[in-house]
Enzyme design. Structure first.
Site, mmCIF file in Angstrom:
data_model
loop_
_atom_site.group_PDB
_atom_site.id
_atom_site.type_symbol
_atom_site.label_atom_id
_atom_site.label_comp_id
_atom_site.label_asym_id
_atom_site.label_seq_id
_atom_site.Cartn_x
_atom_site.Cartn_y
_atom_site.Cartn_z
ATOM 1 N N ASP A 14 -27.871 35.383 -19.462
ATOM 2 C CA ASP A 14 -26.788 34.952 -18.565
ATOM 3 C C ASP A 14 -27.268 34.658 -17.145
ATOM 4 O O ASP A 14 -26.526 34.822 -16.178
ATOM 5 C CB ASP A 14 -25.655 35.996 -18.531
ATOM 6 C CG ASP A 14 -25.118 36.284 -19.913
ATOM 7 O OD1 ASP A 14 -25.130 35.361 -20.750
ATOM 8 O OD2 ASP A 14 -24.698 37.426 -20.167
ATOM 9 N N LYS A 17 -28.983 29.697 -17.414
ATOM 10 C CA LYS A 17 -29.880 28.755 -18.099
ATOM 11 C C LYS A 17 -29.147 27.469 -18.462
ATOM 12 O O LYS A 17 -29.689 26.379 -18.338
ATOM 13 C CB LYS A 17 -30.446 29.393 -19.382
ATOM 14 C CG LYS A 17 -31.248 30.649 -19.137
ATOM 15 C CD LYS A 17 -31.700 31.298 -20.439
ATOM 16 C CE LYS A 17 -30.577 31.858 -21.292
ATOM 17 N NZ LYS A 17 -29.890 33.034 -20.706
ATOM 18 N N GLN A 224 -30.848 34.042 -24.516
ATOM 19 C CA GLN A 224 -31.054 35.436 -24.097
ATOM 20 C C GLN A 224 -32.033 35.450 -22.908
ATOM 21 O O GLN A 224 -32.064 34.499 -22.170
ATOM 22 C CB GLN A 224 -31.556 36.310 -25.269
ATOM 23 C CG GLN A 224 -30.498 36.563 -26.340
ATOM 24 C CD GLN A 224 -30.302 35.393 -27.300
ATOM 25 O OE1 GLN A 224 -31.238 34.923 -27.915
ATOM 26 N NE2 GLN A 224 -29.085 34.927 -27.458
HETATM 27 P P1 GDP Z 1 -26.657 31.426 -19.483
HETATM 28 O O1 GDP Z 1 -26.323 32.220 -20.707
HETATM 29 O O2 GDP Z 1 -27.982 31.801 -18.915
HETATM 30 O O3 GDP Z 1 -26.529 29.952 -19.671
HETATM 31 O O4 GDP Z 1 -25.580 31.849 -18.388
HETATM 32 P P2 GDP Z 1 -23.975 32.013 -18.609
HETATM 33 O O5 GDP Z 1 -23.384 30.668 -18.713
HETATM 34 O O6 GDP Z 1 -23.695 32.989 -19.679
HETATM 35 O O7 GDP Z 1 -23.563 32.734 -17.252
HETATM 36 C C1 GDP Z 1 -23.806 32.155 -16.029
HETATM 37 C C2 GDP Z 1 -22.468 32.031 -15.290
HETATM 38 O O8 GDP Z 1 -22.720 31.764 -13.926
HETATM 39 C C3 GDP Z 1 -21.625 30.853 -15.764
HETATM 40 O O9 GDP Z 1 -20.273 31.205 -15.644
HETATM 41 C C4 GDP Z 1 -21.991 29.728 -14.806
HETATM 42 O O10 GDP Z 1 -20.962 28.765 -14.663
HETATM 43 C C5 GDP Z 1 -22.179 30.501 -13.531
HETATM 44 N N1 GDP Z 1 -23.167 29.974 -12.582
HETATM 45 C C6 GDP Z 1 -24.358 29.361 -12.834
HETATM 46 N N2 GDP Z 1 -25.015 29.143 -11.669
HETATM 47 C C7 GDP Z 1 -24.234 29.622 -10.681
HETATM 48 C C8 GDP Z 1 -24.368 29.728 -9.244
HETATM 49 O O11 GDP Z 1 -25.371 29.334 -8.662
HETATM 50 N N3 GDP Z 1 -23.347 30.313 -8.551
HETATM 51 C C9 GDP Z 1 -22.235 30.789 -9.162
HETATM 52 N N4 GDP Z 1 -21.304 31.352 -8.418
HETATM 53 N N5 GDP Z 1 -22.068 30.713 -10.507
HETATM 54 C C10 GDP Z 1 -23.055 30.145 -11.239
HETATM 55 P P1 IMO Z 2 -27.417 34.063 -23.352
HETATM 56 O O1 IMO Z 2 -28.227 33.041 -24.101
HETATM 57 C C1 IMO Z 2 -26.632 38.281 -22.575
HETATM 58 C C2 IMO Z 2 -27.467 41.067 -25.860
HETATM 59 C C3 IMO Z 2 -26.289 41.829 -26.421
HETATM 60 C C4 IMO Z 2 -26.986 43.128 -26.826
HETATM 61 C C5 IMO Z 2 -28.342 42.636 -27.324
HETATM 62 C C6 IMO Z 2 -28.426 42.461 -28.824
HETATM 63 O O2 IMO Z 2 -26.019 33.650 -23.088
HETATM 64 O O3 IMO Z 2 -28.162 34.528 -22.151
HETATM 65 P P2 IMO Z 2 -27.490 40.610 -30.498
HETATM 66 O O4 IMO Z 2 -26.093 40.170 -30.779
HETATM 67 O O5 IMO Z 2 -28.392 39.534 -30.032
HETATM 68 O O6 IMO Z 2 -28.080 41.400 -31.640
HETATM 69 O O7 IMO Z 2 -27.334 41.686 -29.289
HETATM 70 O O8 IMO Z 2 -28.555 41.386 -26.697
HETATM 71 N N1 IMO Z 2 -27.328 39.587 -25.845
HETATM 72 C C7 IMO Z 2 -27.089 38.875 -24.733
HETATM 73 N N2 IMO Z 2 -26.825 39.271 -23.474
HETATM 74 N N3 IMO Z 2 -26.728 36.967 -22.868
HETATM 75 C C8 IMO Z 2 -27.028 36.553 -24.125
HETATM 76 O O9 IMO Z 2 -27.285 35.272 -24.424
HETATM 77 C C9 IMO Z 2 -27.174 37.524 -25.141
HETATM 78 N N4 IMO Z 2 -27.432 37.469 -26.465
HETATM 79 C C10 IMO Z 2 -27.535 38.735 -26.872
HETATM 80 O O10 IMO Z 2 -25.286 42.031 -25.453
HETATM 81 O O11 IMO Z 2 -27.224 43.911 -25.668
HETATM 82 MG MG MG Z 3 -24.819 33.464 -21.433
#
Ligand code: GDP
Ligand code: IMO
Ligand code: MG
Length: 423
Positions: A14, A17, A224
């Site tokens: 999260d 990416k 991840q």
């Molecule tokens: P990923 O799994 O690595 O793609 O990340 P996620 O999408 O799960 O979580 C990142 C969150 O942060 C999302 O809600 C994005 O819209 C938000 N986001 C990404 N870059 C920024 C930033 O620079 N500032 C803020 N405030 N939010 C961001």
């Molecule tokens: P993105 O790609 C954050 C975490 C779960 C748990 C552990 C194992 O959005 O960054 P799993 O279901 O994979 O067996 O869970 O990994 N987890 C993540 N945490 N972002 C993710 O993906 C995750 N994918 C799995 O919360 O701790």
């Molecule tokens: Mg994510």
């Protein structure tokens, strides 16, 4: 993007990416996912719309880019079909652009049942997403998996299913004391998948190697993060795939020479969903404050609140080494606006300065922080590095010094425009 680039999360997922891949995809010809499954949740905000992608590469948002799902991914056809329907309803055309490896192992309903049953019975639950990821990879490595290509000969699929269910249903019924999976119901459901998936099946390895050889640009999208890696993460509180850059080779069938650059994405602070050690974790009040300030620190796949902490430079530096990173993107800098004093974890107090050898040692480590002055000016509207508040620049320079890698991208908001590219 001058070279084929792999984008990897520096922390526990999260990191943003999805946003970074979407931005770089403009300059790429193709985007490829190489590990994980529907546990991922990648957010892309584009033209006023928000896409949350689980299995589809974030490049799908760009109408002309090829998108690949490599053999390293565990594919849940039900989840994929729902996602395709979702992006279609948002005006995206998937046909002809999505290529799926027939070597992908399938995530079946019983993998999800086992994942949930095991978590509820465990004394030390991992806090998985419940998407059946662990059990899918167990079957893959245990050579009991069923692959996407098996759907092309339905009798082969049915035979493998029968074999696999013997063991799964024994476990579900007798050990976990839950209802078993129904062979007939799975057969009925899966009858539709050969026709639905065949149009997407392709030799992903061959196609990618051809693209790379002809000088096209490929973006490899990690899911991840480094510390959820099956080997190098906070085991056993990890996911079940190789999330580090090396996973791109085995998860797609390309050689290391096909990767030109490794971009590590680090959030300006740290978050984690699920259980396991988190050395630089905030106290509950500060976590609540940041979660509210960011507004979106809730898992994209499960909706769970994310645990929050300061940036941990020990982790990010380790991630630089594990991935061979040559670029760093720092995201969510805007969330730190207005915080008077910002800390960075710089040492775990391990003798000799090394990295803990066991998860227990990591959980018990004594974290040392440095404190930097914060900044008051909102950064969300800033579009050039030079215009960032002096203390924000100092924060980024400190990260560069501590990790040894240049920050080439700074993200100051979820939208595409809220990005500063350097050089
Ligand atoms: P990923 O799994 O690595 O793609 O990340 P996620 O999408 O799960 O979580 C990142 C969150 O942060 C999302 O809600 C994005 O819209 C938000 N986001 C990404 N870059 C920024 C930033 O620079 N500032 C803020 N405030 N939010 C961001
Ligand atoms: P993105 O790609 C954050 C975490 C779960 C748990 C552990 C194992 O959005 O960054 P799993 O279901 O994979 O067996 O869970 O990994 N987890 C993540 N945490 N972002 C993710 O993906 C995750 N994918 C799995 O919360 O701790
Ligand atoms: Mg994510």
């Amino acid at each position: 993007m001058k070279k084929n680039t792999v984008v990897i999360g520096a922390q526990w997922g999260d990191e943003g990416k999805g946003k970074i891949v979407d931005l770089l995809a403009r300059q790429a010809d193709a985007v490829a996912r190489f590990q994980g499954g529907a546990n991922a949740g990648h957010t892309v905000k584009a033209n006023g719309r928000e896409f949350v992608l689980h299995l589809l590469p974030s490049g799908i948002v760009h109408p002309k880019k090829l998108c690949f799902i490599g053999n390293g991914v565990v594919l849940d056809p039900q989840s994929l079909m729902e996602e395709i329907a979702q992006v279609r309803s948002q005006g995206i055309k998937v046909e002809g652009r999505l290529k799926i490896s027939p070597l992908c192992n399938l995530t079946m309903s019983y993998h999800k049942m086992l994942d949930k049953a095991r978590e509820s019975k465990a004394t030390r639950a991992i806090g998985t997403t419940g998407r059946g990821i662990g059990p899918s990879y167990i079957d893959k490595v245990g050579r009991l998996g069923i692959r996407v290509g098996d759907l092309l000969q339905f009798d082969v699929f049915a035979q493998k299913l029968k074999e696999s269910l013997k063991e799964k249903n024994f476990l579900l019924k007798n050990y976990y004391k839950v209802s078993p999976a129904s062979h007939d119901a799975i057969i009925r459901e899966y009858r539709k998948y050969p026709a639905l998936l065949k149009p997407y099946m392709a030799d992903v390895s061959l196609m990618l190697n051809q693209l790379i050889a002809s000088g096209k640009k490929v973006l490899f999208e990690g899911a991840q993060g480094t510390f959820l890696d099956i080997d190098f993460g906070t085991y056993p509180f990890v996911t079940s795939s190789s999330t580090i850059s090396g996973g791109a080779c085995t998860g797609l069938g390309i050689g290391p020479s096909g990767i030109g650059s490794v971009l590590l994405v680090a959030k300006a602070y740290t978050t984690r969903v699920g259980n396991g050690p988190f050395p630089a974790e905030f106290d509950p009040q500060m976590a609540d404050f940041i979660r509210r300030k960011a507004g979106d620190e809730f898992g994209r796949t499960t909706g769970r609140p994310r645990r929050c902490g300061w940036l941990d430079a020990v982790m990010v530096k380790r991630a630089v080494q594990l991935n061979g990173a040559d670029q760093l993107a720092v995201t969510k800098l805007d969330v730190l606006d207005g915080i008077k004093q910002i800390k960075i974890a710089v040492s775990y107090g391990i003798k000799g300065g090394g990295y803990p050898w066991t998860t227990e040692e990591l959980a018990g480590c004594r974290v040392r922080y440095i404190t930097l002055p914060g900044w008051d000016q909102p950064t969300g509207g800033i579009r050039s590095y030079a215009k960032l508040p002096a203390n924000a620049k100092k924060y980024l320079q400190t990260i560069e010094k501590l990790t040894g890698v240049k920050v080439s991208i700074v993200s100051v908001g979820p939208d595409r425009e809220a990005t500063i590219f350097r050089g």
